[in-house]
Design a protein around this motif. Structure first.
Motif, PDB file in Angstrom:
ATOM      1  N   ARG A 100       0.838  -1.208   0.000  1.00 11.31           N
ATOM      2  CA  ARG A 100       0.000   0.000   0.000  1.00 11.31           C
ATOM      3  C   ARG A 100       0.871   1.255   0.000  1.00 11.31           C
ATOM      4  N   ARG A 101       1.925   1.228   0.808  1.00 10.18           N
ATOM      5  CA  ARG A 101       2.828   2.370   0.905  1.00 10.18           C
ATOM      6  C   ARG A 101       3.404   2.734  -0.462  1.00 10.18           C
ATOM      7  N   ARG A 102       3.927   1.738  -1.159  1.00 11.36           N
ATOM      8  CA  ARG A 102       4.548   1.998  -2.463  1.00 11.36           C
ATOM      9  C   ARG A 102       3.511   2.457  -3.482  1.00 11.36           C
ATOM     10  N   PHE A 103       2.320   1.877  -3.450  1.00  9.66           N
ATOM     11  CA  PHE A 103       1.258   2.282  -4.377  1.00  9.66           C
ATOM     12  C   PHE A 103       0.836   3.717  -4.115  1.00  9.66           C
ATOM     13  N   LEU A 104       0.587   4.054  -2.841  1.00 10.61           N
ATOM     14  CA  LEU A 104       0.125   5.395  -2.499  1.00 10.61           C
ATOM     15  C   LEU A 104       1.182   6.440  -2.810  1.00 10.61           C
ATOM     16  N   LEU A 105       2.429   6.149  -2.494  1.00  8.64           N
ATOM     17  CA  LEU A 105       3.512   7.094  -2.772  1.00  8.64           C
ATOM     18  C   LEU A 105       3.617   7.385  -4.264  1.00  8.64           C
ATOM     19  N   LYS A 106       3.544   6.341  -5.078  1.00  9.38           N
ATOM     20  CA  LYS A 106       3.624   6.507  -6.530  1.00  9.38           C
ATOM     21  C   LYS A 106       2.470   7.364  -7.048  1.00  9.38           C
ATOM     22  N   GLN A 107       1.274   7.097  -6.537  1.00  8.99           N
ATOM     23  CA  GLN A 107       0.106   7.844  -7.009  1.00  8.99           C
ATOM     24  C   GLN A 107       0.164   9.313  -6.580  1.00  8.99           C
ATOM     25  N   LEU A 108       0.587   9.581  -5.380  1.00  7.60           N
ATOM     26  CA  LEU A 108       0.695  10.964  -4.919  1.00  7.60           C
ATOM     27  C   LEU A 108       1.699  11.744  -5.757  1.00  7.60           C
TER      28      LEU A 108
END
Length: 385
Positions: free
Chosen positions: A296-304
């Motif tokens: 989740r961390r990597r997905f959210l960081l990429k999207q932000l």
């Protein structure tokens, strides 16, 4: 009746987190990425052990310090971080790690003593210092240095009145971690000074970088002057069980126990049996949850970052702390409008101290489906700006 309330309490502001989410609770169709609570249910074998303890009739008070079996297991658990504690005199089981923050301050502070706090920081640190009669002295950090405090930062704030240094890594709200090299420099600065280090390590199991969590208490000469705070809420998804613990010098743990026994008697008995099961057989659960958080961390960081938000890569806890400075709004204004216009709740960075201004805290302790919908709403809001 207001005049009858203690002035110290009257002057305390309400929690910047709870105040904001009380508003959100009264609105429809709100998605929240704000509360720091795992979305996982407590693992079944832990719940089953608590139920069994009730069926066995284990419903009486325990020792003030907690079940000796649990304290022994906590001592064993801490040994994996290179720490050695006598379960009879150096371990205290508490009603959540939040109690530890409170009673550690009350156990060591005299009126006027100063406590160094690294900001942005957990909302309870400063109020607990104030309620214990101490004076909070803040040390600001920023995204430019990954929200990591340095020995030089601490040294610049030390005075003859400094009684304690509070460290909270991995950090709520930033997700920052403090590497061994910097911890060694801080230990070198503080080792021979007459003060206490309070190390809040509630997120110690939730790190995602190349370097495992390091407790400052594990460094030479630091166990003798460090209170380590930890608990079961985050790593084992046991927030509602209210179970924490503190480890440290026997004299300080005895003082904390004195406060604990007068105010709370002991932690809930069934929660203690659940905690015992968690430590004995819950390592696989922690590993599985940590893997999911990391995804989740990597997905959210990429999207932000793809939607143009500046955000340093947090490697601990389950929060990201992106900058909103380019939008020309305060963090309070940004979050209020986001909630009103898109029904999306995140936390203003200002809730965590002055150096949190210009940021918002976004928790990824939520399902990917919730995170995806939240990102759609966030993008719409940013586009409208």
């Amino acid at each position: 009746m207001t005049n009858l309330i203690a002035q110290t309490i009257r002057n305390l502001p309400p929690s910047g987190i709870r105040r904001f989410f009380d508003i959100a609770a009264e609105m429809d169709n709100v998605i929240s990425l704000g509360v720091g609570e795992p979305d996982f249910v407590t693992p079944k074998h832990i719940r089953d052990e608590a139920i069994l303890s009730l069926e066995r009739g284990q419903t009486m008070y325990t020792a003030n310090s907690g079940l000796i079996e649990l304290r022994t297991e906590i001592s064993r658990y801490m040994s994996k971080h290179g720490l050695s504690y006598d379960p009879r005199t150096q371990v205290l089981v508490t009603v959540g790690a939040s109690e530890d923050i409170d009673i550690s301050m009350r156990a060591i502070l005299n009126p006027g003593d100063e406590v160094l706090l690294v900001e942005p920081c957990f909302v309870a640190y400063k109020p607990c210092v104030v309620m214990a009669g101490g004076i909070p002295v803040t040390i600001p950090t920023s995204a430019e240095n990954d929200f990591q405090v340095t020995a030089a930062d601490i040294e610049s704030r030390l005075t003859p009145k400094t009684k304690a240094v509070m460290l909270g890594y991995p950090c709520n709200p930033t997700g920052a971690v403090l590497p061994r090299k910097e911890l060694e420099a801080i230990a070198g600065l503080l080792r021979d000074r007459e003060l206490v280090v309070i190390s809040d390590e509630i997120y110690s199991e939730l790190t995602y970088g190349y370097e495992p969590h390091v407790s400052i208490a594990s460094l030479p000469g630091m166990a003798e002057k460090t209170i380590v705070i930890n608990g079961f809420s985050k790593a084992f998804a046991m927030t509602g069980w209210r179970l924490g613990f503190a480890c440290g010098p026997a004299e300080i743990i005895a003082a904390m126990t004195k406060i604990h026994q007068y105010v709370l008697m002991c932690a809930p008995t069934m929660s203690q049996y659940a905690g015992l099961e968690a430590l004995r057989n819950g390592e696989g659960d922690v590993k599985a949850m940590r893997k999911e958080y990391d995804e989740r961390r990597r997905f959210l960081l990429k999207q932000l970052r793809e939607m143009g938000m500046d955000c340093f890569e947090a490697c601990g806890a389950f929060y990201l702390f992106p900058s909103i400075k380019r939008f020309g709004l305060t963090s309070e204004e940004f979050c209020s409008r986001l909630l009103s216009e898109q029904r999306l709740a995140v936390v203003p960075g200002s809730a965590f101290g002055d150096s949190g201004e210009g940021h918002v805290r976004i928790s990824y302790a939520y399902s990917v489906e919730n995170i995806k919908e939240a990102l759609v709403r966030l993008r719409k809001f940013i586009d409208s700006l």
